[in-house]
Design a protein around this motif. Structure first.
Motif, mmCIF file in Angstrom:
data_model
loop_
_atom_site.group_PDB
_atom_site.id
_atom_site.type_symbol
_atom_site.label_atom_id
_atom_site.label_comp_id
_atom_site.label_asym_id
_atom_site.label_seq_id
_atom_site.Cartn_x
_atom_site.Cartn_y
_atom_site.Cartn_z
ATOM 1 N N PRO A 110 42.141 53.847 34.496
ATOM 2 C CA PRO A 110 42.201 54.813 35.603
ATOM 3 C C PRO A 110 40.925 54.817 36.450
ATOM 4 O O PRO A 110 40.954 55.189 37.617
ATOM 5 C CB PRO A 110 42.407 56.154 34.898
ATOM 6 C CG PRO A 110 42.040 55.930 33.466
ATOM 7 C CD PRO A 110 42.203 54.484 33.172
ATOM 8 N N ALA A 111 39.814 54.356 35.855
ATOM 9 C CA ALA A 111 38.556 54.293 36.619
ATOM 10 C C ALA A 111 38.711 53.391 37.842
ATOM 11 O O ALA A 111 38.061 53.596 38.872
ATOM 12 C CB ALA A 111 37.427 53.784 35.726
ATOM 13 N N PHE A 112 39.583 52.383 37.721
ATOM 14 C CA PHE A 112 39.756 51.447 38.828
ATOM 15 C C PHE A 112 40.399 52.129 40.041
ATOM 16 O O PHE A 112 40.083 51.808 41.187
ATOM 17 C CB PHE A 112 40.593 50.248 38.393
ATOM 18 C CG PHE A 112 39.882 49.339 37.436
ATOM 19 C CD1 PHE A 112 38.496 49.390 37.274
ATOM 20 C CD2 PHE A 112 40.577 48.410 36.676
ATOM 21 C CE1 PHE A 112 37.834 48.532 36.393
ATOM 22 C CE2 PHE A 112 39.924 47.553 35.802
ATOM 23 C CZ PHE A 112 38.557 47.619 35.657
ATOM 24 N N LEU A 113 41.323 53.034 39.782
ATOM 25 C CA LEU A 113 41.960 53.749 40.895
ATOM 26 C C LEU A 113 40.933 54.591 41.641
ATOM 27 O O LEU A 113 40.917 54.655 42.872
ATOM 28 C CB LEU A 113 43.081 54.643 40.373
ATOM 29 C CG LEU A 113 44.368 53.888 40.058
ATOM 30 C CD1 LEU A 113 45.365 54.806 39.375
ATOM 31 C CD2 LEU A 113 44.956 53.323 41.350
ATOM 32 N N LYS A 114 40.078 55.219 40.867
ATOM 33 C CA LYS A 114 39.002 56.030 41.451
ATOM 34 C C LYS A 114 38.100 55.159 42.336
ATOM 35 O O LYS A 114 37.635 55.600 43.395
ATOM 36 C CB LYS A 114 38.195 56.653 40.303
ATOM 37 C CG LYS A 114 37.040 57.541 40.711
ATOM 38 C CD LYS A 114 37.523 58.872 41.220
ATOM 39 C CE LYS A 114 36.337 59.729 41.707
ATOM 40 N NZ LYS A 114 36.767 60.722 42.667
ATOM 41 N N MET A 115 37.865 53.916 41.894
ATOM 42 C CA MET A 115 36.982 53.020 42.643
ATOM 43 C C MET A 115 37.464 52.780 44.072
ATOM 44 O O MET A 115 36.654 52.649 44.989
ATOM 45 C CB MET A 115 36.840 51.677 41.921
ATOM 46 C CG MET A 115 35.876 51.729 40.732
ATOM 47 S SD MET A 115 35.894 50.188 39.745
ATOM 48 C CE MET A 115 35.050 49.059 40.869
ATOM 49 N N VAL A 116 38.780 52.661 44.254
ATOM 50 C CA VAL A 116 39.290 52.440 45.605
ATOM 51 C C VAL A 116 38.847 53.570 46.535
ATOM 52 O O VAL A 116 38.411 53.334 47.669
ATOM 53 C CB VAL A 116 40.837 52.316 45.622
ATOM 54 C CG1 VAL A 116 41.367 52.129 47.036
ATOM 55 C CG2 VAL A 116 41.299 51.183 44.718
ATOM 56 N N ASP A 117 38.906 54.797 46.033
ATOM 57 C CA ASP A 117 38.501 55.947 46.853
ATOM 58 C C ASP A 117 37.010 55.917 47.185
ATOM 59 O O ASP A 117 36.605 56.110 48.321
ATOM 60 C CB ASP A 117 38.817 57.254 46.115
ATOM 61 C CG ASP A 117 40.314 57.524 46.092
ATOM 62 O OD1 ASP A 117 41.025 56.952 46.938
ATOM 63 O OD2 ASP A 117 40.756 58.299 45.226
ATOM 64 N N ILE A 118 36.199 55.696 46.146
ATOM 65 C CA ILE A 118 34.737 55.714 46.360
ATOM 66 C C ILE A 118 34.330 54.616 47.342
ATOM 67 O O ILE A 118 33.573 54.850 48.280
ATOM 68 C CB ILE A 118 33.991 55.494 45.027
ATOM 69 C CG1 ILE A 118 34.269 56.656 44.075
ATOM 70 C CG2 ILE A 118 32.492 55.334 45.276
ATOM 71 C CD1 ILE A 118 33.637 56.476 42.701
ATOM 72 N N LEU A 119 34.876 53.407 47.119
ATOM 73 C CA LEU A 119 34.374 52.254 47.865
ATOM 74 C C LEU A 119 34.894 52.179 49.294
ATOM 75 O O LEU A 119 34.356 51.440 50.112
ATOM 76 C CB LEU A 119 34.695 50.960 47.108
ATOM 77 C CG LEU A 119 34.036 50.878 45.725
ATOM 78 C CD1 LEU A 119 34.422 49.591 45.029
ATOM 79 C CD2 LEU A 119 32.520 50.986 45.840
ATOM 80 N N SER A 120 35.946 52.945 49.599
ATOM 81 C CA SER A 120 36.438 52.903 50.981
ATOM 82 C C SER A 120 35.897 54.084 51.773
ATOM 83 O O SER A 120 36.368 54.399 52.854
ATOM 84 C CB SER A 120 37.968 52.889 51.006
ATOM 85 O OG SER A 120 38.468 54.107 50.501
ATOM 86 N N VAL A 121 34.904 54.728 51.202
ATOM 87 C CA VAL A 121 34.309 55.927 51.830
ATOM 88 C C VAL A 121 33.831 55.620 53.248
ATOM 89 O O VAL A 121 33.334 54.518 53.500
ATOM 90 C CB VAL A 121 33.162 56.482 50.963
ATOM 91 C CG1 VAL A 121 31.861 55.776 51.218
ATOM 92 C CG2 VAL A 121 33.002 57.972 51.156
#
Lengths: 323, 323, 323, 323
Positions: free
Chosen positions: D312-323
């Motif tokens: 699930p950490a990977f899904l979170k990464m999409v949000d952080i990195l497209s900030v």
């Protein structure tokens, strides 16, 4: 003509398979029988010959190398060898040949015709592009793109002070590969057999670049340059510029492989068709080529003896574009 | 911690940009200010430092090299240099650092902390993979794939009698790149710094292959092998096997460039996030890594001093698979 | 002429950057000032214009897209817009323009000259290749190779009974991309705007292939084909052949990106030089192109109004080679 | 055990050939006979079986697809079909099987063992990565890199106002391919079967991006997402945002092809060896896999029934990195 043999000879080049495929399918399309001869003139002498069908060339258009294998043949340089080759062709009932290769291959075909009357039509299969009678040889476009891809990767690496990359590309007798690599790769210097570029000139160009605070340089060297190969040139330049950090890349046979580019597949396909068409029209001892988008046939003699000089405007371009 | 500096140092590797991007965006996401420092410790000393925003790292994830540039710094090895670096960081209000590089980079960070108390978290940015504290380093997967792609192209070229390809890949101290190149490239022999492979063994393997009518061989050589580089090894083998046709390829810096692979982008992104998270959690002087799919932090001291040996099973695989 | 402006307009294509680089460096080489105009005619109207130097175009030759950005401009289609554009050029002292784009771009330049007397020289920057006045447009070779690379991957997958791949490539008005994809990709069927290929013909070819126990087919469809896009064609064929397993691939904008091929870099570099040379020689409202390896200038009017038909021999090749 | 059969089954994936090669060569190395079975269970039923030697697998490690062909078999789902398969294996004296495929393949092998006592060891050959018992499946890394390469090309094209790229990648039941494509491709939105992302959320993210003057977006969609495929999602979003310029790319089977990456070749080679080793050690009805760099065997039953959830950490990464 009812039965044709096909072979590849000399150094292999990407697109040879596409050319074989086109010739085989054209023969099938026209109701002619076609036989594959393995390992060039060697296989002809040994009778390593098999009937090819449409499916024999399925799924090969995109493959590097040649399914018919390639080799240089010492035996074919003797009268006895050629006699044996002729006997084998007789045995298989082969009346004409398609030869994919370079000038050595075509010279052999010329002699063979004089002695035994078997007509050959050639297709220019070599990455070197230095064959008269065609704008481009089969494999040349792929080889250049392969080399360029490597140069792009070198370009990616971080600029560092006084770093000079010496990259050796193929070209024993010509700069055909080196020139587009230099222009397309944004190189500062290109060294090719056709022109003199002394070590002194290289040293001066680097020095002058540093003085304008350029810190990273790419030097493209054709393997056949008079000043030596990349390792040697790098060592000699290093001696003059001891603070320089020289890095050498030798691409070697990497340039012979890989899936052929679209242009090479198109050219190979056109020429494979033209070889069969030419034989059926009664042509002999000519190389099929494309000049100015037009299909042409050039006598083997012209192909072998005439020069195809590099456009001098291209050399000038390296200077302008590295300003 | 309100303000973080980030830099890349040592040899560049593909994925460094993806790591910078992840660190910058994580900082922005968490409301921390982040400053880019150009050319590693050199830029820190010179104050070549600028504020980065989310858009500063747009469209860089796929690019080789590093937008922050990289360099080795002699000045930072002196107390005066580090003092000046500290002064600059003070001037910009930078309280912690993210360092993407190798063990030299981390050793510098350790000393810097002892003297000036600035905490650093590192990410392993090197194609060599020989850093303790992570299964893979950023750039390693890309470098291996680049080398393998070149080997595939060599494999395409027609088999010829007695032809041996000597391919030099990177690896001054380790065979981490050479091993998967040998296994994945179907090589017959691999020569790496970790194990002794004498010229005699190479010669014997080739002889025995020929006796089984194998006609084409690939030998992968890590640049740091004891027996010399590819050119030297080829020359020495040639002396023993004069009929052999040896061809040398030296990939060199080609392996440092290119768009990072998916695995390198994922790893770089995870570690970029982990560097910021680690600093905010109060960690210091540790390298972020992924071991067994788990994020970990390893002290710089362990990273620098401990060995990461190659899986010996992999060496055995070369023998089995070239049977 | 002492000051030249340069811009890219319309859909971007790989090699635009190489063309910009060549024009900028040629200007610098000849002592002319050159200004970059961002986002085509939009930037001209807004005065989004900056001075370019040799280093402004460093390390861009290998990059897809365009550093000057591209856009279509509604404002430039009005007299007021063009007046404003003229005012901006006056402000910067720009006396001539280099426009990299397609026929829409050149039509605008023609009108602009009539009204305000600013001469433009164009370079053909479009992947579509359907511009009269040049054998190839900048980006075409790259687009074809990108599409072909995708087709090769589809060809890799295991043969399965009755599987048909429908692959849509770019080409709203022409089959220039579809044709070499079909020939080079070994497709059985190609559907292009220039010729009628009915769904019935497709169905018959597939049926006849199955009857010869062929089990896997590739159909290449230019996006602008009369019978609809790939999804539509697949659905209509499926209705006739319910047992068929149809798979659709739509490459879309993938074909616009990627590093330009060697041929595109060479062409772009030649034409970038030619644009500057042409302006300095007093030419105007012409497009630089290469026909039969020769640099040529064709009037915008001819470029816009004349057709460049596909070689009909190429269509025949698809039939012969899929035999 | 003296004689082993090997086959590939289900959808093909890059690296299957490398796995076949490793199994065959390990068998030869250990003095065991190995037989290739063509087209999966179909060939087993029909007796399409041949003896393989070391050279049978020469020069295939780098090739996509599978030289043994693959197919789904309806006949093997019947008792009669399996009886016939058993008869054929008896005829050839085959005592154990290596099956490269997915959970359908393994379910068949389980049933076959219960009925006829022939032990099978499986290797996970599928690009989908959703098999319990291994960190990665053979072909997954290649598929992700292929998709990412396409996304990079789309990223190259010039930014334009309000342009949104909808890119469909494989993944009928999982987002394993979509997630690294989104993170590594710098996408703003990812839609996968495992999580709900409504059309409304997509519309809101795009609107909010535009309000921050972002002008170009990438949306990655796993083919099995609840909201529909890329064409459908694009149409629904378009209805809400009529000024948006939507472009659809459907990569399709492109993702199944191509030369396997280094990681896939290493994994495939390890697992091919492990399949033979496992059979010789008396294991049965287990899948070989690599978990945390360690070779493991997992029962087919666990492989088929247990879930392998996405981090699930990977899904979170999409949000952080497209900030």
């Amino acid at each position: 003509m009812k039965r044709i043999g096909i072979f590849t000879s000399g150094g292999d080049s990407p697109g040879m398979n596409a050319c074989i495929r086109a010739a085989v399918r054209t023969a099938v399309y026209k109701g002619i029988e076609i036989y594959g001869i393995r390992r060039g003139y060697n296989g002809m002498i040994k009778g390593d010959i098999y009937k090819m069908e449409s499916h024999s060339v399925s799924n090969i258009i995109q493959k590097g190398g040649t399914i018919l294998r390639s080799a240089r043949s010492k035996d074919f340089m003797t009268k006895e060898g050629r006699q044996e080759a002729y006997n084998q062709l007789q045995k298989f009932g082969i009346e004409g040949l398609v030869a994919i290769g370079g000038d050595g291959t075509f010279a052999g075909a010329n002699t063979f015709y004089e002695e035994f009357g078997i007509p050959t039509i050639g297709a220019p299969g070599t990455i070197d592009n230095d064959l008269f009678g065609t704008d481009y040889t089969i494999g040349y476009d792929t080889a250049v793109n392969t080399a360029l891809d490597a140069i792009d990767k070198i370009r990616d690496t971080a600029d560092s002070h006084d770093r000079v990359f010496f990259i050796e590309v193929m070209g024993r007798d010509s700069g055909y590969i080196a020139i587009p690599c230099a222009i397309g790769g944004g190189a500062e210097i290109v060294m090719i057999p056709e022109t003199k570029t002394s070590i002194n000139e290289v040293v001066e160009t680097l020095r002058s670049g540093w003085s304008r605070s350029k810190t990273s340089f790419i030097v493209i060297i054709a393997e056949g340059d008079d000043e030596g190969n990349a390792t040697e040139v790098a060592a000699r330049v290093q001696k003059e510029l001891p603070h320089m950090d020289a890095r050498v890349t030798i691409l070697g046979h990497v340039q012979r492989g890989g899936a052929p580019t679209a242009a090479d597949r198109m050219l190979a396909s056109q020429l494979g068709i033209a070889c069969i068409d030419g034989l059926l029209e009664g042509r002999k001892n000519v190389m099929a080529g494309v000049i100015n988008s037009r299909l042409t046939y050039t006598s083997f003699t012209d192909t072998i003896t005439k020069d195809k000089p590099i456009n001098p405007a291209f050399l000038k371009m390296v200077d302008i574009l590295s300003v």
